[in-house]
Design a protein around this motif. Structure first.
Motif, short mmCIF file in Angstrom:
data_model
loop_
_atom_site.label_atom_id
_atom_site.label_comp_id
_atom_site.label_asym_id
_atom_site.label_seq_id
_atom_site.Cartn_x
_atom_site.Cartn_y
_atom_site.Cartn_z
N UNK A 176 0.85 -1.19 -0.05
CA UNK A 176 0.01 0.01 0.08
C UNK A 176 0.84 1.32 0.09
N UNK A 178 0.40 5.30 -0.26
CA UNK A 178 -0.37 6.60 -0.15
C UNK A 178 0.14 7.67 -1.20
N UNK A 203 -2.72 -8.93 -1.22
CA UNK A 203 -3.36 -8.16 -2.38
C UNK A 203 -4.83 -7.91 -2.17
N UNK A 205 -7.87 -5.92 -2.03
CA UNK A 205 -8.07 -4.55 -3.04
C UNK A 205 -8.35 -3.41 -2.14
N UNK A 206 -9.09 -3.49 -0.92
CA UNK A 206 -9.41 -2.42 0.06
C UNK A 206 -8.79 -2.29 1.28
N UNK A 207 -8.82 -1.12 1.82
CA UNK A 207 -8.32 -0.91 3.13
C UNK A 207 -9.58 -0.40 4.04
N UNK A 209 -11.06 1.84 6.68
CA UNK A 209 -10.72 2.89 7.32
C UNK A 209 -11.76 4.11 7.72
N UNK A 212 -15.45 2.90 6.51
CA UNK A 212 -15.71 2.79 4.93
C UNK A 212 -14.29 2.10 4.49
N UNK A 213 -14.28 2.13 3.02
CA UNK A 213 -13.12 1.46 2.41
C UNK A 213 -12.37 2.37 1.65
N UNK A 214 -11.10 2.20 1.52
CA UNK A 214 -10.11 2.92 0.52
C UNK A 214 -9.32 2.05 -0.20
N UNK A 215 -8.68 2.56 -1.15
CA UNK A 215 -7.72 1.57 -1.93
C UNK A 215 -6.57 0.96 -1.18
N UNK A 216 -6.57 -0.43 -1.23
CA UNK A 216 -5.78 -1.15 -0.38
C UNK A 216 -4.47 -1.50 -1.53
N UNK A 218 -3.87 -4.24 -3.11
CA UNK A 218 -4.00 -4.94 -4.08
C UNK A 218 -4.40 -3.74 -5.26
N UNK A 219 -5.06 -2.73 -5.03
CA UNK A 219 -5.16 -1.72 -5.93
C UNK A 219 -3.85 -1.01 -6.47
N UNK A 222 -3.01 -3.68 -9.11
CA UNK A 222 -3.94 -3.87 -10.18
C UNK A 222 -3.35 -3.19 -11.76
#
Lengths: 314, 314
Positions: A176, A178, A203, A205-207, A209, A212-216, A218-219, A222
């Protein structure tokens, strides 16, 4: 237990309120591998009874291992996070995907002497663990890579300019980040095309926080997977068994005497089942629902409303 | 010709050096759709004879359309690029994926009055074309989005803070963005989760530059597709037929009197075949090889060593 744990068709044992059942369950194991977020805490909120439960297990002589896919923190950072939440722990009890990836690179990959540098997409957690294993790296949090791609970069990359594409890079490790950007993606792609091993800390896909969800992580992989025509990285996080092998390599436990505790059927529970651990324990304080655990494709051997229900054994 | 063009099993006609064949081929069409890079030029290098060939077609009364998936430039930018290479053209002859996406949003999507803003991942070409169609947008090249994600952003996004997540956004449009970052990906994901239509200017995974490949527009969509559990964007570029429909809607030609010219079997030639054009013409100055054209899955009706070989008809 082993047969209960094999897959799919059994009904997991519901242990909340079942003191004899809990005692019997705990007696089967010497080692408990804990997923953290959703099990011990949620975000910055420690679940009531977490510490008492860990104390109970320690008082019974159980080995505790905190297993996390979060690659942005090092094990030392994790000890601090646990301390901040009031959970005493030691670096030796933490197993993060950044650590897992670092020992995979230093001890399992046999890289040629002139191909031992790692190009990192990720944050400081990865860098700290690579340093601890004596692995050279570039990229990561280096400000030199936190910039726009410049017109001359295209030509330098195309020409294989060694000041931009280090010829000693033999691994691309993606976690991950940022500060993901176009330049880092372009460089990672070219390193892999030139032969570097493609690894990912994990991998997901989301994190999760702030509820809710943010790019993980895996993203971050991708775009590279797409550019490489579908080539997937080797993932060193749950549920990949490379992580289980690394944990076992460090703690030397008997798998039939170990139990994986988690809130996600598809990662945590799958990780324990595919790792042929003696048991898996689901908790309902995170992602998976009771429905997932009792009727899903991947089912734990047993489950609880919440981890602290283990305290009922006494 | 139509039957030649249906797919896979015919042997494409090789027209280089075949003056009668070329004359016969040209006579079948009133409109020529041109892919650009790899056909007319490569990078900044104009192929010899490109201008003479376009002049020949124009002198025979053929309509010429330049069809490009490059979303970073507007049609006006493209006219400048063509001029810079010495090719006279007009905005009306250019059809770019940024224009295609803009007219799809303004004329084909029927968005509710309070959901007509577009969140853009991409560069100025998209913004210029949206403005020309009177579509409001945010994101894009706005410096306010070229920053790190901040701790409070997680909470603001989770809470649906309308100063960060504009409630009037009804479309997320993803094109090539040299300034892609974590914040933009997080916002795009949350807009789509809240109901915005997911569009892409094109889904090319890579972008040719300086003789090698770099991340393409498809690589900007890839993290979102993964986070959304596999949901794909509607693509407004080749080979998607939404682009062909838009071209036909603008130029009102008879498809059987139109020919697609390109260097890539899987995008350009496929685009013409699936669009049921009267013909397709491959050239060997770009990505696809003779082997691809004569024995591949997607074969043009005819092919040439290079576009300028059409001059041999005289």
């Amino acid at each position: 237990m082993a047969s209960d744990n094999s897959a799919s068709t059994h009904t997991p044992r519901y242990l909340t309120g079942d003191a004899p059942g809990i005692r019997e369950f705990l007696d089967k194991f010497d080692v408990f591998l804990f997923d953290c977020d959703g099990v011990l805490w949620s975000g910055d909120h420690l679940f009531p009874g977490t510490n008492e439960t860990l104390d109970l297990l320690r008082s019974k002589g159980k080995q505790i291992v905190f297993v996390t896919n979060n690659s942005t923190k090092s094990r030392a950072d994790y000890v601090k996070k646990l301390e901040g939440l009031g959970i005493p722990s030691s670096t030796e009890e933490i197993f993060s995907s950044s650590y897992s990836a670092s020992i995979y690179i230093s001890r399992i990959l046999h890289l040629p002497a002139d191909k031992r540098k790692v190009f990192v997409i990720g944050e400081t957690g990865i860098e700290q663990e690579l340093r601890a294993e004596g692995v050279s790296y570039l990229g990561g949090t280096d400000p030199a890579y936190r910039r726009e791609i410049a017109p001359e970069d295209y030509k330098r990359i195309a020409a294989g300019d060694s000041t931009l594409l280090d010829p000693e890079v033999g691994v691309v490790l993606v976690g991950l980040d940022f500060h993901i950007n176009y330049l880092k993606l372009a460089l990672a792609y070219h390193y892999i095309r030139r032969g570097a091993v493609f690894l990912a800390t994990n991998i997901d896909s989301t994190l999760p926080n702030a509820g809710t969800l943010f790019p993980g992580a895996g993203s971050m992989s991708a775009p590279l997977i797409m550019m490489l025509g579908g080539q997937e990285p080797v993932s060193l996080g749950k549920p990949n068994q490379a992580m289980m092998d690394a944990i076992e390599g460090k703690f030397h436990f008997a798998r039939e005497r170990a139990c994986m505790v988690g809130d996600r059927a598809n990662t945590d529970i799958r990780f324990g089942i595919e790792g042929k651990l003696g048991g898996t324990l689901g908790v309902l304080t995170g992602v998976s629902s009771k429905e997932d655990f009792v009727a899903g494709e991947v089912r734990p051997a047993a489950y609880l409303d919440k981890l602290a229900d283990l305290l009922e054994c006494e």
